[in-house]
Motif scaffolding. Structure first.
Motif, PDB file in Angstrom:
ATOM      1  N   ILE A  17      44.200 -15.372  22.166  1.00 43.13           N
ATOM      2  CA  ILE A  17      44.700 -16.729  21.875  1.00 43.13           C
ATOM      3  C   ILE A  17      45.491 -16.710  20.554  1.00 43.13           C
ATOM      4  O   ILE A  17      46.583 -17.285  20.451  1.00 43.13           O
ATOM      5  N   THR A  18      44.954 -16.008  19.562  1.00 46.97           N
ATOM      6  CA  THR A  18      45.630 -15.917  18.260  1.00 46.97           C
ATOM      7  C   THR A  18      46.986 -15.222  18.403  1.00 46.97           C
ATOM      8  O   THR A  18      47.978 -15.639  17.789  1.00 46.97           O
ATOM      9  N   ILE A  19      47.031 -14.182  19.215  1.00 50.35           N
ATOM     10  CA  ILE A  19      48.303 -13.474  19.433  1.00 50.35           C
ATOM     11  C   ILE A  19      49.320 -14.428  20.044  1.00 50.35           C
ATOM     12  O   ILE A  19      50.481 -14.484  19.623  1.00 50.35           O
ATOM     13  N   GLY A  20      48.891 -15.210  21.018  1.00 46.79           N
ATOM     14  CA  GLY A  20      49.800 -16.182  21.634  1.00 46.79           C
ATOM     15  C   GLY A  20      50.291 -17.213  20.636  1.00 46.79           C
ATOM     16  O   GLY A  20      51.468 -17.572  20.625  1.00 46.79           O
ATOM     17  N   ARG A  21      49.366 -17.655  19.780  1.00 49.42           N
ATOM     18  CA  ARG A  21      49.727 -18.699  18.808  1.00 49.42           C
ATOM     19  C   ARG A  21      50.673 -18.141  17.741  1.00 49.42           C
ATOM     20  O   ARG A  21      51.682 -18.754  17.415  1.00 49.42           O
ATOM     21  N   GLU A  22      50.351 -16.972  17.216  1.00 44.74           N
ATOM     22  CA  GLU A  22      51.128 -16.464  16.073  1.00 44.74           C
ATOM     23  C   GLU A  22      52.441 -15.812  16.497  1.00 44.74           C
ATOM     24  O   GLU A  22      53.437 -15.919  15.799  1.00 44.74           O
ATOM     25  N   ALA A  23      52.428 -15.142  17.645  1.00 42.97           N
ATOM     26  CA  ALA A  23      53.675 -14.510  18.094  1.00 42.97           C
ATOM     27  C   ALA A  23      54.515 -15.478  18.930  1.00 42.97           C
ATOM     28  O   ALA A  23      55.651 -15.171  19.274  1.00 42.97           O
ATOM     29  N   TRP A  52      33.883 -12.648  23.179  1.00 39.41           N
ATOM     30  CA  TRP A  52      34.423 -13.894  22.614  1.00 39.41           C
ATOM     31  C   TRP A  52      35.430 -13.602  21.508  1.00 39.41           C
ATOM     32  O   TRP A  52      36.433 -14.315  21.377  1.00 39.41           O
ATOM     33  N   GLN A  53      35.190 -12.544  20.733  1.00 32.46           N
ATOM     34  CA  GLN A  53      36.185 -12.156  19.719  1.00 32.46           C
ATOM     35  C   GLN A  53      37.487 -11.717  20.397  1.00 32.46           C
ATOM     36  O   GLN A  53      38.583 -11.982  19.897  1.00 32.46           O
ATOM     37  N   ALA A  54      37.350 -11.044  21.554  1.00 32.98           N
ATOM     38  CA  ALA A  54      38.548 -10.579  22.271  1.00 32.98           C
ATOM     39  C   ALA A  54      39.350 -11.760  22.820  1.00 32.98           C
ATOM     40  O   ALA A  54      40.584 -11.752  22.807  1.00 32.98           O
ATOM     41  N   ALA A  75      62.150  -4.848  30.048  1.00 32.20           N
ATOM     42  CA  ALA A  75      60.690  -5.025  30.147  1.00 32.20           C
ATOM     43  C   ALA A  75      60.355  -6.512  30.205  1.00 32.20           C
ATOM     44  O   ALA A  75      60.988  -7.328  29.541  1.00 32.20           O
ATOM     45  N   ILE A  76      59.331  -6.823  31.006  1.00 30.40           N
ATOM     46  CA  ILE A  76      58.903  -8.219  31.144  1.00 30.40           C
ATOM     47  C   ILE A  76      58.254  -8.701  29.852  1.00 30.40           C
ATOM     48  O   ILE A  76      58.333  -9.873  29.497  1.00 30.40           O
ATOM     49  N   GLY A  77      57.642  -7.772  29.147  1.00 30.19           N
ATOM     50  CA  GLY A  77      56.977  -8.118  27.896  1.00 30.19           C
ATOM     51  C   GLY A  77      56.188  -6.925  27.405  1.00 30.19           C
ATOM     52  O   GLY A  77      56.418  -5.788  27.844  1.00 30.19           O
ATOM     53  N   LEU A  78      55.240  -7.209  26.523  1.00 31.89           N
ATOM     54  CA  LEU A  78      54.391  -6.160  25.950  1.00 31.89           C
ATOM     55  C   LEU A  78      53.025  -6.204  26.625  1.00 31.89           C
ATOM     56  O   LEU A  78      52.438  -7.278  26.769  1.00 31.89           O
ATOM     57  N   SER A  79      52.530  -5.037  27.045  1.00 31.97           N
ATOM     58  CA  SER A  79      51.163  -4.977  27.568  1.00 31.97           C
ATOM     59  C   SER A  79      50.295  -4.201  26.583  1.00 31.97           C
ATOM     60  O   SER A  79      50.783  -3.282  25.912  1.00 31.97           O
ATOM     61  N   THR A  80      49.017  -4.586  26.505  1.00 34.17           N
ATOM     62  CA  THR A  80      48.094  -3.796  25.693  1.00 34.17           C
ATOM     63  C   THR A  80      46.842  -3.463  26.495  1.00 34.17           C
ATOM     64  O   THR A  80      46.488  -4.172  27.435  1.00 34.17           O
ATOM     65  N   GLY A  81      46.196  -2.379  26.099  1.00 37.93           N
ATOM     66  CA  GLY A  81      44.895  -1.994  26.641  1.00 37.93           C
ATOM     67  C   GLY A  81      43.995  -1.740  25.449  1.00 37.93           C
ATOM     68  O   GLY A  81      43.798  -0.606  25.036  1.00 37.93           O
ATOM     69  N   LEU A  82      43.480  -2.819  24.883  1.00 42.19           N
ATOM     70  CA  LEU A  82      42.810  -2.721  23.577  1.00 42.19           C
ATOM     71  C   LEU A  82      41.375  -2.212  23.675  1.00 42.19           C
ATOM     72  O   LEU A  82      40.714  -2.042  22.666  1.00 42.19           O
ATOM     73  N   GLU A  83      40.925  -1.955  24.901  1.00 41.06           N
ATOM     74  CA  GLU A  83      39.603  -1.343  25.063  1.00 41.06           C
ATOM     75  C   GLU A  83      39.726   0.171  25.215  1.00 41.06           C
ATOM     76  O   GLU A  83      38.742   0.889  25.292  1.00 41.06           O
ATOM     77  N   TYR A  84      40.977   0.635  25.299  1.00 38.90           N
ATOM     78  CA  TYR A  84      41.242   2.058  25.540  1.00 38.90           C
ATOM     79  C   TYR A  84      41.847   2.728  24.312  1.00 38.90           C
ATOM     80  O   TYR A  84      42.459   2.074  23.469  1.00 38.90           O
TER      81      TYR A  84
END
Ligand SMILES: [Zn+2]
Length: 514
Positions: free
Chosen positions: A239-245, A232-234, A186-195
């Protein structure tokens, strides 16, 4: 002619360090029969100015670029002065779900797209190893790379009981699956956080799983948690996910899809630039339309489908009754192709009541059939925002399309970008536009040996006419092919010519880092 020993040794040394593909580039002087494309304006994908040179292809790779004397066994194609570019790379598509039925992928190759990246919005087939194996047994016309989808993983662990935060034990089980899928390529993890079911996850769960992708050198791509009321929260969340992970993150189909957000693309770009300056590798992709395609339920982020205030918000802020066009509506198939405003007149109910009723009826059917029974095309964006996001130097193109979906982007996105945004509105130079669709997209997906025309790169190529290239697909006729895309090659084999597919299916599976 013998292999060139020094050249091969050097190449293998580089390959051993993992810095490039282990396959040596073909020797340009080889007498193996090749294909020469001559009299083309070559835009090599780097953004460099187009040059009138020839390209020689041997086997599945580009062998040489420049002034090339054809060998007797070569076949020669006169490009007639058209532009020759690397095949386009679509970093967010749903074509992966239909390639078994439509392996020729007309919707894709007719746009000049040669590589599609699936497993998007949190949805991927599990396990990926089986999907890849099936595709390798019966290849498609195009190359396919895949993300592992958070929603699919969450579904396999939590099943029907997904409307809550996951327990630590459940997150650990999800992690084991993600680990396995990353090992499968897998290239990475994908999310669909609106679904559903991703919308019920919290940040900690997503960060935990993203860290597993990061450990494997993978990435994160997301249909973010809100494209409207909590936008804006999304953005802060990704950005937080990129920073922390500690991994590269990409916003899928970036958009400002709410009236009160219109005109604020500059603020978005400032936020993203600040995140990059602070060390987060954040990027985006975009499709060139003012309307999205999704489900009616996505209009209710709190899933309060009977709430009149929520329906009113959807019909004034997110879109309008005339701006919501049903793509599919199984409880009453005659509603497909009609707007909520039109259906409202047919039923003699106000638009708020109509929207609530449409969802109630389709949700009831979904519960009995177990599948989604409706879809909607929603007009929610404005041109200045689309162009501003497009111009951001870290935005590449995507279709978000399907092989036979109701949104015209499935057939038209890339030619529309070239025709409307590049030729007519001059949002960017053609060479830069090509770079966005090729080497930049490859870099954003971690793909190494596609996206540029250079010796040793795979021979994914598109020949197009920049003066005429244009989309024709519309919401009313979403499956009209574009014009101006002349010929398309995948791994050295022609897959599209004279307005139709050739029947060749040379597509490969792409695993992370390939
Ligand atoms: Zn999406």
């Amino acid at each position: 002619m013998p292999d060139h020993p020094t050249r091969r040794a050097l190449w293998c040394l580089v390959a051993l360090t993992g810095a490039c593909t282990p396959t040596p580039p073909p020797d340009p002087t080889s007498r193996a029969s090749g294909l020469i494309i001559t009299n083309a304006i070559v835009m090599d994908g780097t953004g460099a100015p187009g040059r009138r040179v020839s390209v020689r292809v041997v086997g599945d790779r580009v062998a040489a670029i420049g002034n090339i004397q054809p060998q007797p066994a070569d076949s020669v194609i006169d490009a007639g002065g058209l532009v020759l570019a690397p095949g386009f790379i679509d970093t967010h598509t749903h074509a992966d779900g239909g390639l078994d039925d439509r392996p020729d992928a007309l919707a894709v190759v007719s746009q000049g797209i040669t590589t599609v990246i699936g497993g998007q919005d949190g949805g991927s087939p599990l396990p990926l190893s089986a999907y890849y194996a099936a595709l390798e047994k019966q290849p498609a016309a195009v190359n396919v790379g895949m993300y592992v989808g958070h929603g699919s993983v969450r579904d396999s662990v939590m099943g029907a009981d997904f409307k809550r935060a996951a327990t630590p034990a459940e997150v650990a089980r999800m992690g084991a699956i993600v680990e396995n899928e990353m090992k499968a390529g897998a290239i990475g993890l994908s999310t669909g956080l609106e679904y559903d079911p991703g919308i019920y996850s919290d940040r900690a769960e997503v960060i935990e799983l993203a860290k597993i992708s990061a450990r494997h050198g993978g990435r994160y791509i997301s249909h973010i948690r809100s494209e409207d009321f909590a936008f804006w929260q999304a953005i802060d969340e990704i950005i937080t996910i990129g920073r922390e992970a500690k991994l590269p993150v990409q916003i899928s189909h970036a958009k400002l899809a709410m009236r009160s957000l219109w005109g604020r693309a500059d603020s978005l770009v400032r936020l993203l630039d600040a995140a990059r300056a602070s060390g987060v590798t954040i990027t985006a992709d975009i499709y060139p339309y003012l309307y999205w395609h999704s489900t009616l339920t996505v209009l209710f982020p709190k899933r309060d489908f009977e709430n009149r205030a929520a329906a009113e918000f959807a019909l004034t802020e997110t879109s309008t009754p005339a701006g919501l066009l049903l793509g599919r509506y199984e409880p009453n198939p005659a509603y497909a192709g009609k707007t909520v405003a039109e259906i409202s007149r047919l039923r003699g109910t106000d638009s708020i009541t109509t929207l609530i009723d449409l969802i109630r009826e389709s949700e009831a059917m979904r519960k009995t059939t177990g599948r989604s029974t409706q879809s909607v095309i929603g007009t929610s964006m404005v041109e200045p925002d689309v162009e501003r996001i497009m111009r951001w130097p870290h935005t590449n193109l995507s279709t978000d399309g399907a092989l036979a979906g109701p949104h015209p982007r499935g057939y038209g996105a890339f030619p529309r970008f070239l025709g409307v945004y590049v030729r007519e509105r001059k949002v960017m130079a053609l060479e830069e536009a090509v770079r966005r669709m090729t080497s930049l997209a490859a870099a954003h997906m971690g793909i190494r040996d596609r996206g540029r025309i250079a010796p040793g790169m795979f021979a994914d190529l598109v020949l197009f006419d920049p003066a005429t290239v244009a989309d024709r697909a519309t919401p009313q006729q979403p499956h009209l092919t574009s014009v101006g895309i002349a010929r398309v090659w995948v791994n050295g084999q022609e897959v599209f010519a004279n307005g139709t597919t050739t029947g060749a299916r040379p597509g490969r599976t792409i695993r992370r880092g390939q």
